[in-house]
Design an enzyme around this catalytic site. Sequence first.
Site, mmCIF file in Angstrom:
data_model
loop_
_atom_site.group_PDB
_atom_site.id
_atom_site.type_symbol
_atom_site.label_atom_id
_atom_site.label_comp_id
_atom_site.label_asym_id
_atom_site.label_seq_id
_atom_site.Cartn_x
_atom_site.Cartn_y
_atom_site.Cartn_z
ATOM 1 N N LYS A 268 4.112 -8.079 -11.569
ATOM 2 C CA LYS A 268 3.362 -8.085 -10.302
ATOM 3 C C LYS A 268 3.481 -9.453 -9.643
ATOM 4 O O LYS A 268 3.110 -10.469 -10.224
ATOM 5 C CB LYS A 268 1.887 -7.747 -10.575
ATOM 6 C CG LYS A 268 0.963 -7.951 -9.363
ATOM 7 C CD LYS A 268 -0.497 -7.590 -9.674
ATOM 8 C CE LYS A 268 -1.431 -7.950 -8.522
ATOM 9 N NZ LYS A 268 -2.848 -7.667 -8.794
ATOM 10 N N ASP A 273 -3.804 -12.936 -3.212
ATOM 11 C CA ASP A 273 -4.536 -11.678 -3.076
ATOM 12 C C ASP A 273 -5.915 -11.933 -2.472
ATOM 13 O O ASP A 273 -6.869 -12.243 -3.181
ATOM 14 C CB ASP A 273 -4.665 -11.006 -4.462
ATOM 15 C CG ASP A 273 -5.439 -9.690 -4.389
ATOM 16 O OD1 ASP A 273 -5.635 -9.189 -3.263
ATOM 17 O OD2 ASP A 273 -5.816 -9.173 -5.461
ATOM 18 N N LYS A 280 -11.983 -9.826 -0.435
ATOM 19 C CA LYS A 280 -12.692 -10.360 -1.595
ATOM 20 C C LYS A 280 -13.775 -11.349 -1.138
ATOM 21 O O LYS A 280 -13.632 -11.958 -0.078
ATOM 22 C CB LYS A 280 -11.712 -11.130 -2.488
ATOM 23 C CG LYS A 280 -10.795 -10.277 -3.316
ATOM 24 C CD LYS A 280 -9.993 -11.141 -4.286
ATOM 25 C CE LYS A 280 -9.039 -10.305 -5.112
ATOM 26 N NZ LYS A 280 -9.722 -9.364 -6.009
ATOM 27 N N ASP A 291 -2.102 -14.555 -8.732
ATOM 28 C CA ASP A 291 -1.884 -13.113 -8.835
ATOM 29 C C ASP A 291 -0.396 -12.750 -8.921
ATOM 30 O O ASP A 291 -0.034 -11.581 -8.879
ATOM 31 C CB ASP A 291 -2.556 -12.404 -7.644
ATOM 32 C CG ASP A 291 -3.074 -11.027 -7.992
ATOM 33 O OD1 ASP A 291 -3.180 -10.716 -9.190
ATOM 34 O OD2 ASP A 291 -3.359 -10.244 -7.060
ATOM 35 N N ASP A 350 -7.870 -3.750 -2.054
ATOM 36 C CA ASP A 350 -7.853 -4.808 -3.066
ATOM 37 C C ASP A 350 -7.272 -4.312 -4.403
ATOM 38 O O ASP A 350 -6.990 -5.105 -5.290
ATOM 39 C CB ASP A 350 -9.272 -5.356 -3.263
ATOM 40 C CG ASP A 350 -9.288 -6.678 -4.010
ATOM 41 O OD1 ASP A 350 -8.201 -7.287 -4.146
ATOM 42 O OD2 ASP A 350 -10.369 -7.100 -4.452
ATOM 43 N N GLU A 352 -4.363 -3.521 -4.947
ATOM 44 C CA GLU A 352 -3.008 -3.528 -4.383
ATOM 45 C C GLU A 352 -1.916 -3.605 -5.441
ATOM 46 O O GLU A 352 -0.813 -3.128 -5.234
ATOM 47 C CB GLU A 352 -2.868 -4.699 -3.403
ATOM 48 C CG GLU A 352 -2.534 -6.073 -4.019
ATOM 49 C CD GLU A 352 -3.605 -6.617 -4.960
ATOM 50 O OE1 GLU A 352 -4.758 -6.152 -4.868
ATOM 51 O OE2 GLU A 352 -3.284 -7.487 -5.784
ATOM 52 N N ARG A 354 -1.453 -2.175 -8.398
ATOM 53 C CA ARG A 354 -0.942 -0.890 -8.894
ATOM 54 C C ARG A 354 -0.102 -0.187 -7.852
ATOM 55 O O ARG A 354 0.828 0.535 -8.164
ATOM 56 C CB ARG A 354 -2.130 -0.025 -9.348
ATOM 57 C CG ARG A 354 -3.095 0.286 -8.251
ATOM 58 C CD ARG A 354 -4.429 0.797 -8.774
ATOM 59 N NE ARG A 354 -5.304 -0.283 -9.222
ATOM 60 C CZ ARG A 354 -6.524 -0.081 -9.706
ATOM 61 N NH1 ARG A 354 -6.998 1.140 -9.829
ATOM 62 N NH2 ARG A 354 -7.260 -1.102 -10.088
HETATM 63 N N1 BES Z 1 -5.684 -9.378 -8.714
HETATM 64 C C1 BES Z 1 -6.875 -8.600 -8.814
HETATM 65 C C2 BES Z 1 -7.407 -8.534 -10.239
HETATM 66 C C3 BES Z 1 -8.088 -9.760 -10.751
HETATM 67 C C4 BES Z 1 -9.371 -10.087 -10.350
HETATM 68 C C5 BES Z 1 -7.475 -10.547 -11.700
HETATM 69 C C6 BES Z 1 -9.996 -11.210 -10.870
HETATM 70 C C7 BES Z 1 -8.112 -11.643 -12.221
HETATM 71 C C8 BES Z 1 -9.374 -11.977 -11.805
HETATM 72 C C9 BES Z 1 -6.596 -7.173 -8.364
HETATM 73 O O1 BES Z 1 -5.686 -7.035 -7.340
HETATM 74 C C10 BES Z 1 -7.891 -6.626 -7.886
HETATM 75 O O2 BES Z 1 -8.378 -7.107 -6.915
HETATM 76 N N2 BES Z 1 -8.415 -5.619 -8.567
HETATM 77 C C11 BES Z 1 -9.659 -5.039 -8.228
HETATM 78 C C12 BES Z 1 -9.526 -3.548 -8.362
HETATM 79 C C13 BES Z 1 -10.709 -2.785 -7.866
HETATM 80 C C14 BES Z 1 -10.793 -2.895 -6.363
HETATM 81 C C15 BES Z 1 -10.583 -1.338 -8.293
HETATM 82 C C16 BES Z 1 -10.713 -5.572 -9.196
HETATM 83 O O3 BES Z 1 -10.431 -5.663 -10.387
HETATM 84 O O4 BES Z 1 -11.785 -5.933 -8.730
HETATM 85 ZN ZN ZN Z 2 -4.299 -8.492 -7.157
HETATM 86 MN MN MN Z 3 -6.615 -7.184 -5.454
#
Ligand code: BES
Ligand code: ZN
Ligand code: MN
Length: 507
Positions: A268, A273, A280, A291, A350, A352, A354
């Site tokens: 990825k 992000d 966020k 990210d 967010d 994104e 996947r």
């Molecule tokens: N890059 C983030 C995941 C992340 C968050 C990694 C904090 C490390 C620390 C990912 O893109 C994300 O934002 N995931 C969301 C998914 C949710 C919206 C289902 C998450 O984990 O909050």
């Molecule tokens: Zn992300």
């Molecule tokens: Mn995200």
Amino acid sequence: MEFNVKSGHPEKQRTACVVIGVYEPRRLSEVGKRLDDISEGYLSSILRRGDLEGKIGQTLLLHNVPGTLADRVLLVGCGRERELADTQYRKVIKHAIRTLHETGSMEAVCYLTELNVRGRDSAWKIRQAIETAHSSLYVFDQLKTQKENTRRPLRKIVFTVTSRRELGVAEKASHQAQKIAEAVKFAKDLGNLPGNICTPSYLADEAKKLCALHKQLSCKVLLETSLKKQGFNALLAIAKGSKQAPRLIVLEYKAGKKNALPIVLVGKGVTFDAGGISLKPSKDMDQMKYDMMGAAAVLGTISAAAELQLPLNIVGIIPTVENLPGGSACKPGDIVTSLSGQTIEILNTDAEGRVILSDALTYAERFKPDVVIDVATLTGACVIALGQHAHALLSNHRPLTHDLLNAGRTSGDRAWEMPLWDEYQEQIDSNFADVANIGGREAGTITAACFLSRFTKKYHWAHLDIAGTAWLSGKKNKGATGRPIPLLTQYLIDRCNEEPFILPKIE
Ligand code: BES
Ligand code: ZN
Ligand code: MN
């Protein structure tokens, strides 16, 4: 920094510093006892006075120890002998290296590799020592105009083995360690760079630079127009909110048998992000420059494989975008047709990672992979579940799970399995499309992997969620870790020691 291995007695070392272990309570290690005899009890008399208990983290620097040729002897606390296992060993090495670096010994001969570490051999101890030494001295000061220079930095360190017989394996271990450590540094540097520098096109340029170094490595970068033509609509949807154009970076390392099926690594590469329209919160948002650590790990691992000339075929696939809100950004509820033909309802912009990975995983099919491993800072839920110590591992193939867990144990870069049971799949059912990109609050790491699994049905696949392990955020040692490069490189090394799967020739 220069690393070497050798065998030999401590009193014979003409060096700035000889490094010796002391167990708790005030007990010299084997090598320490030898040096104590030669110095006629000098070391034990110091311990008896109570200057060093032997706890992990303690060190004591001695000058002009009688009977030795070295300028200094550094005593290093190792904790209780019976409790010396992987984690303690790495701590001991870290304290020794930092002390050497800060006390002016520019070179040293270190006998800590001769300590008994539960269940580990010399090759392992050498490898861990070198990797730990490297990371203990890592600094990221590219963007500081005033660098903090250590006056007399540690330049060269020799690790010892108990007998000449072990030199062969020790040298091999040392070579591997140095290549892994360099790859880790490369990935850390990429990760620590801010989002305004490390963009999708920057990552693509880094991939190209890497490929220019090795003739068995080649690189192809798909630009927006060709991504559009070929139907990478999931990847493109996420990229739309940013002025930075997306890329799909494809690396091929060909050093295996011609018809050996490749190991495909997918990383990825979200260079920043912000969450997109599902923005966020601003607290700690700066950390989302990391990210792209999945991408950095794939680049680093492939570079280590090339440096070690592993006889394998490896493909790296990196979908890279910036996830920002903007006038043309994709919106919650948007539905896109992915490269696989499956439609995705983007309920949360967010989630994104996947979405962009789905197209990359579909693209992986065309390489007829032996296995596909994707690496991604995918879910905040993973940080909650496993913290900063273990990657989450989810897979549709038992043997692959087994191999990766083992590679983690060997390298000290461990993963922990989570279930990918069918029961979780219904959480990502969508009312309006084939699949939704979020599955609710429960089991966030698993439902993210469930989403990916919809695109990996045609091959053996494993997913490493590195959200908790890719970087450290606390006060100390802040920054990218370069994990899971040690795990992945170990997996590749292990794969070299077995017969490759050969694609049968069809006449
Ligand atoms: N890059 C983030 C995941 C992340 C968050 C990694 C904090 C490390 C620390 C990912 O893109 C994300 O934002 N995931 C969301 C998914 C949710 C919206 C289902 C998450 O984990 O909050
Ligand atoms: Zn992300
Ligand atoms: Mn995200």
